[in-house]
Write a protein that holds these residues in place. Sequence first.
Motif, PDB file in Angstrom:
ATOM      1  N   ARG A 265      -1.283  -8.185   0.704  1.00 33.24           N
ATOM      2  CA  ARG A 265      -2.308  -8.380  -0.321  1.00 33.24           C
ATOM      3  C   ARG A 265      -3.690  -8.164   0.286  1.00 33.24           C
ATOM      4  O   ARG A 265      -4.557  -7.502  -0.311  1.00 33.24           O
ATOM      5  CB  ARG A 265      -2.190  -9.778  -0.917  1.00 33.24           C
ATOM      6  CG  ARG A 265      -3.122 -10.016  -2.105  1.00 33.24           C
ATOM      7  CD  ARG A 265      -3.036 -11.446  -2.603  1.00 33.24           C
ATOM      8  NE  ARG A 265      -1.703 -11.789  -3.070  1.00 33.24           N
ATOM      9  CZ  ARG A 265      -0.927 -12.718  -2.519  1.00 33.24           C
ATOM     10  NH1 ARG A 265      -1.347 -13.381  -1.436  1.00 33.24           N
ATOM     11  NH2 ARG A 265       0.264 -12.980  -3.007  1.00 33.24           N
ATOM     12  N   HIS A 266      -3.888  -8.696   1.485  1.00 32.79           N
ATOM     13  CA  HIS A 266      -5.165  -8.510   2.185  1.00 32.79           C
ATOM     14  C   HIS A 266      -5.396  -7.038   2.510  1.00 32.79           C
ATOM     15  O   HIS A 266      -6.510  -6.516   2.352  1.00 32.79           O
ATOM     16  CB  HIS A 266      -5.175  -9.344   3.470  1.00 32.79           C
ATOM     17  CG  HIS A 266      -6.407  -9.168   4.305  1.00 32.79           C
ATOM     18  ND1 HIS A 266      -7.631  -9.669   3.943  1.00 32.79           N
ATOM     19  CD2 HIS A 266      -6.606  -8.498   5.490  1.00 32.79           C
ATOM     20  CE1 HIS A 266      -8.534  -9.340   4.857  1.00 32.79           C
ATOM     21  NE2 HIS A 266      -7.931  -8.636   5.805  1.00 32.79           N
ATOM     22  N   LEU A 267      -4.345  -6.355   2.958  1.00 37.16           N
ATOM     23  CA  LEU A 267      -4.454  -4.926   3.267  1.00 37.16           C
ATOM     24  C   LEU A 267      -4.885  -4.132   2.037  1.00 37.16           C
ATOM     25  O   LEU A 267      -5.804  -3.310   2.101  1.00 37.16           O
ATOM     26  CB  LEU A 267      -3.115  -4.402   3.780  1.00 37.16           C
ATOM     27  CG  LEU A 267      -2.990  -2.877   3.893  1.00 37.16           C
ATOM     28  CD1 LEU A 267      -3.885  -2.350   4.998  1.00 37.16           C
ATOM     29  CD2 LEU A 267      -1.537  -2.473   4.131  1.00 37.16           C
ATOM     30  N   LEU A 268      -4.246  -4.377   0.902  1.00 41.09           N
ATOM     31  CA  LEU A 268      -4.592  -3.644  -0.313  1.00 41.09           C
ATOM     32  C   LEU A 268      -6.007  -3.977  -0.765  1.00 41.09           C
ATOM     33  O   LEU A 268      -6.729  -3.098  -1.262  1.00 41.09           O
ATOM     34  CB  LEU A 268      -3.579  -3.961  -1.417  1.00 41.09           C
ATOM     35  CG  LEU A 268      -2.169  -3.409  -1.184  1.00 41.09           C
ATOM     36  CD1 LEU A 268      -1.191  -4.000  -2.185  1.00 41.09           C
ATOM     37  CD2 LEU A 268      -2.162  -1.886  -1.270  1.00 41.09           C
ATOM     38  N   ASN A 269      -6.412  -5.230  -0.593  1.00 38.17           N
ATOM     39  CA  ASN A 269      -7.783  -5.600  -0.936  1.00 38.17           C
ATOM     40  C   ASN A 269      -8.783  -4.861  -0.051  1.00 38.17           C
ATOM     41  O   ASN A 269      -9.812  -4.362  -0.532  1.00 38.17           O
ATOM     42  CB  ASN A 269      -7.979  -7.111  -0.788  1.00 38.17           C
ATOM     43  CG  ASN A 269      -7.274  -7.900  -1.878  1.00 38.17           C
ATOM     44  OD1 ASN A 269      -6.971  -7.362  -2.948  1.00 38.17           O
ATOM     45  ND2 ASN A 269      -7.011  -9.173  -1.613  1.00 38.17           N
ATOM     46  N   GLU A 270      -8.491  -4.790   1.248  1.00 41.10           N
ATOM     47  CA  GLU A 270      -9.379  -4.094   2.179  1.00 41.10           C
ATOM     48  C   GLU A 270      -9.469  -2.609   1.850  1.00 41.10           C
ATOM     49  O   GLU A 270     -10.554  -2.011   1.887  1.00 41.10           O
ATOM     50  CB  GLU A 270      -8.869  -4.272   3.615  1.00 41.10           C
ATOM     51  CG  GLU A 270      -9.081  -5.658   4.184  1.00 41.10           C
ATOM     52  CD  GLU A 270     -10.561  -5.921   4.442  1.00 41.10           C
ATOM     53  OE1 GLU A 270     -11.133  -5.275   5.334  1.00 41.10           O
ATOM     54  OE2 GLU A 270     -11.132  -6.767   3.723  1.00 41.10           O
ATOM     55  N   LEU A 271      -8.356  -1.993   1.518  1.00 41.11           N
ATOM     56  CA  LEU A 271      -8.359  -0.580   1.152  1.00 41.11           C
ATOM     57  C   LEU A 271      -9.200  -0.353  -0.100  1.00 41.11           C
ATOM     58  O   LEU A 271      -9.963   0.613  -0.185  1.00 41.11           O
ATOM     59  CB  LEU A 271      -6.927  -0.096   0.913  1.00 41.11           C
ATOM     60  CG  LEU A 271      -6.071   0.081   2.168  1.00 41.11           C
ATOM     61  CD1 LEU A 271      -4.593   0.179   1.791  1.00 41.11           C
ATOM     62  CD2 LEU A 271      -6.506   1.326   2.941  1.00 41.11           C
ATOM     63  N   GLY A 272      -9.070  -1.251  -1.069  1.00 45.31           N
ATOM     64  CA  GLY A 272      -9.845  -1.116  -2.293  1.00 45.31           C
ATOM     65  C   GLY A 272     -11.339  -1.256  -2.058  1.00 45.31           C
ATOM     66  O   GLY A 272     -12.150  -0.607  -2.728  1.00 45.31           O
ATOM     67  N   VAL A 273     -11.703  -2.093  -1.083  1.00 43.10           N
ATOM     68  CA  VAL A 273     -13.125  -2.308  -0.771  1.00 43.10           C
ATOM     69  C   VAL A 273     -13.711  -1.131   0.001  1.00 43.10           C
ATOM     70  O   VAL A 273     -14.827  -0.672  -0.271  1.00 43.10           O
ATOM     71  CB  VAL A 273     -13.309  -3.618   0.024  1.00 43.10           C
ATOM     72  CG1 VAL A 273     -14.722  -3.703   0.612  1.00 43.10           C
ATOM     73  CG2 VAL A 273     -13.020  -4.816  -0.864  1.00 43.10           C
TER      74      VAL A 273
END
Length: 292
Positions: A265-273
């Motif tokens: 979840r953190h990885l996907l959030n970072e990619l989105g940012v």
Amino acid sequence: MTEIFDSDSLQSGPTTLRLLIGAQLRRLREARGITRDNAGYAIRGSHSKISRMESGRTSFKARDVADLLTLYGVTDDAERASLLALVRQANAPSWWHEYRDVIPDWFEPYLGLEHDAALIRTYEVQFVPGLLQTRDYARAVIEQGHEHDSAEQLERRVEVRMRRQEMLTQPTRRKLWVVLDEGALRRRVGNEAIMRAQFEHLARMAEQPHITLQIFPFASGSAIGGVGPVTMLRFAQKELDDVVYLEHLTGAQYLTRENDVRHYRHLLNELGVHAPPPAETPALLDQLIEKL
């Protein structure tokens, strides 16, 4: 009488219903302090059978569920009838059952989860995600991975992919959020016409209000986390946890433990940012089309 599920559950597909029923059976068992071994014995089964039922990884026999409800002290006729009615719905065949000859056993659970998810988040590094592929692009990708298949088998695999996409055109609250590595778009699949049509299709899909598409460009440096494709599925039902799907060459992993899921979840959030915002996606696609 207690209400087992909210109204959203009644709109769920078979896969989600199995998960919800399993979670409810687990709550009832734990509330009575009954072990999985004892529950298994009551239905002429085992600890592992109860585990599979409670995790929604198997179909349910109405007699088994009825016996467990008796063991767990659920005697109200209306409450029992409500859960057993959901068991019948959960055992109903889904559309992909007619394609089981071309669907790996390990992929079938994903089809059910994808179909029932309220939010699908995915990061792809090699190809355009299947939900956003054109028919010709999908056929070219599938031909690469199944070169020994007959023409009929290839077309059936393509048809499965196209059928999956129908959920994006139906009136639904489902949302799709894709971060696509630029490398997946630079990789030539088929001929120039196929690639051009695929880019144009992505541009059209990116305009849809329920689809978010971001492109992670080479200029942003190496991919965050250094991982391969990741998909996370979230469900409308508050009783269900997020599921992370990781596909391999000959199988897949389904992660549900929060300690595992939170990293992805953190990885996907970072990619989105760190990827350019969705508003810049059309311009990036136009640049790729110009370079064909």
